[in-house]
Design an enzyme around this catalytic site. Structure first.
Site, PDB file in Angstrom:
ATOM      1  CE1 TYR A 123      -3.878   2.242   0.653  1.00 19.33           C
ATOM      2  CE2 TYR A 123      -2.908   2.807   2.764  1.00 19.33           C
ATOM      3  CZ  TYR A 123      -3.870   3.011   1.803  1.00 19.33           C
ATOM      4  OH  TYR A 123      -4.835   3.976   1.992  1.00 19.33           O
ATOM      5  NE  ARG A 183      -1.379   5.507   0.804  1.00 17.31           N
ATOM      6  CZ  ARG A 183      -0.530   5.426   1.830  1.00 17.31           C
ATOM      7  NH1 ARG A 183       0.413   4.517   1.858  1.00 17.31           N
ATOM      8  NH2 ARG A 183      -0.637   6.292   2.830  1.00 17.31           N
ATOM      9  CG  ASP A 184      -5.689   6.015  -0.547  1.00 15.05           C
ATOM     10  OD1 ASP A 184      -6.057   5.099  -1.287  1.00 15.05           O
ATOM     11  OD2 ASP A 184      -5.297   5.819   0.608  1.00 15.05           O
ATOM     12  CB  SER A 192      -5.389   7.266   3.465  1.00 14.54           C
ATOM     13  OG  SER A 192      -6.410   7.415   2.493  1.00 14.54           O
ATOM     14  CG  ASP A 250      -8.922   2.640  -1.162  1.00 14.69           C
ATOM     15  OD1 ASP A 250      -9.620   1.647  -0.957  1.00 14.69           O
ATOM     16  OD2 ASP A 250      -8.690   3.487  -0.294  1.00 14.69           O
ATOM     17  CG  ASP A 298     -10.992   4.326   9.016  1.00  7.70           C
ATOM     18  OD1 ASP A 298     -10.218   3.409   8.734  1.00  7.70           O
ATOM     19  OD2 ASP A 298     -12.147   4.137   9.439  1.00  7.70           O
TER      20      ASP A 298
END
Length: 392
Positions: free
Chosen positions: A114, A119-120, A126, A165, A347
């Site tokens: 991850y 990312r995201d 995140s 994701d 989260d």
């Protein structure tokens, strides 16, 4: 008609969690010979998801902070539940070897890969450490060192969850500039990870969001094709078993009618629970030419009816620990229920002044206060424990 949602990241452990020391316990009885996993079979029938030392230590520290004797006894049992370890930064690659050393031959070590560039792309809580144009850094400083560690542990079994994701965002959030910028790195990065990590002691699952994301009727086919494209770009690695769903999510496995079955747009989503989603997405993957077995995260999905919308992903208030990891799912296409998200790790932060604040973490159905993604929230852990089903 609305068939796509701007669904932010599941924020597994988006920043390095506080470093933990390994709990004292007997050394693991490692396998005496090299492990070979047959990815054409359900390996979860032969291995137990390992209770990795880092989550175990977080839980043990949480137990020490609980004064109620009954709750304390229940909390202690969570430490023995297997869960995936999130390798969410280059720095956190250092956690892999201690986790390997802790894994007995009876267990399979779950790792979440991850750290994609950009990312995201549809979230703030995140976002990763690598910029969207740092694909080479992802390959050489992130994936390659992990490959080396796994090659150096041929007597250990590994289950890898590949980039939560990432590909789902390219299906439903392609209109966002951040996702446009990240698209090529996502596709190339996932393919590189799949090809490089295709080792005999590894089984891999590519993340496919959940039923409230790619389960919309209009998203099933393009979603499956996006995953299959990455699989084929990696030369169809034989250790890929299929896909993962509901990672760090909240959807029920077989609730009927579904949690959002009365919503005005429900007629456009026939995947009202994860069981239906696994069945339908599995069929779409088969058509697209990719292995199509699933693992499903049940770590925090014990309580339904808490969210205002499918896409509300951040620290859902009132949630509870769900079914413990098991290969008994009752669905041929679902290999196992797993704990993908370490329950108790946030989260995302509810601090509106924080750089990484995401509005989803400030919604009415989000637990407050909550710290930065990946850091421990004692109150949330205790809530998950009290609402657990089955109870501890």
């Amino acid at each position: 008609m609305k068939v796509t949602y701007t669904i932010a990241a599941l924020a597994g452990s988006a920043l390095a969690a506080p470093k933990a020391e390994k709990s004292p316990r007997a050394p693991a009885a490692a396998c005496s010979s090299a492990v070979t996993l047959d990815a054409s079979t359900n390996v979860w029938q032969n291995y137990k998801l390992h209770a990795n030392p880092f989550y175990r230590d977080e839980v043990n520290k949480a137990v020490d902070a609980i004064s109620d004797s009954s709750l304390k006894a229940s909390a202690a049992k969570v430490a023995d539940v297997g869960s995936f370890l999130w390798i969410d930064t280059i720095e956190n690659i250092a956690k892999v070897q201690p986790a390997i050393d802790d894994t007995p031959c009876s267990d399979i070590l779950g790792l979440v890969i991850y750290d994609l560039p950009g990312r995201d792309c549809a979230a703030k809580a995140s976002n990763g450490e690598l910029k969207y144009n740092e694909l080479d850094k992802y390959k050489t400083q992130y994936i390659d060192p992990i490959v080396k560690l796994l090659q150096g542990a041929p007597n250990t079994a590994f289950a890898l969850l590949i980039e939560p994701d990432s590909l789902p965002n390219l299906v439903t959030n392609a209109d966002l500039q951040t996702c446009k910028d990240s698209a090529s790195s996502y596709r190339d990065g996932v393919a590189y990870a799949l090809k490089s990590l295709n080792l005999p002691n590894v089984v891999m699952y590519i993340d496919a969001g959940h039923g409230g994301w790619l389960g919309w009727d209009a998203n099933l086919k393009p979603g499956a094709e996006e995953l299959a494209k990455a699989y084929k770009a990696a030369d169809s690695p034989k250790q890929v078993r299929g896909f993962s769903t509901n990672i760090a999510g909240w959807n029920a496995w077989d609730l009927s009618p579904g949690e959002f079955s009365t919503a005005s747009d429900a007629k456009y989503n026939s995947c009202q629970n994860e069981k239906i989603y696994v069945q339908k997405f599995s069929a779409a993957l088969k058509t697209a030419g990719m292995p199509n077995y699933a693992i499903v995260d049940t770590g925090r999905n014990a309580v339904t009816g808490l969210r205002a919308e499918w896409g509300d992903w951040c620290n859902v208030d009132g949630a509870g620990f769900g079914v413990r990891p098991t290969a008994t799912t009752g669905e041929p296409q679902a290999d196992a229920f797993v704990w993908g998200k370490p329950g108790g790790e946030s989260d995302g932060t509810s601090d509106t002044g924080a750089t990484r604040y995401d509005s989803f973490c400030g919604k009415d159905d989000a637990f407050k206060p909550s710290p930065e993604a990946g850091t421990w929230n004692q109150a949330y852990f205790e809530m998950l424990l009290k609402n657990a089903s089955p109870a501890f």
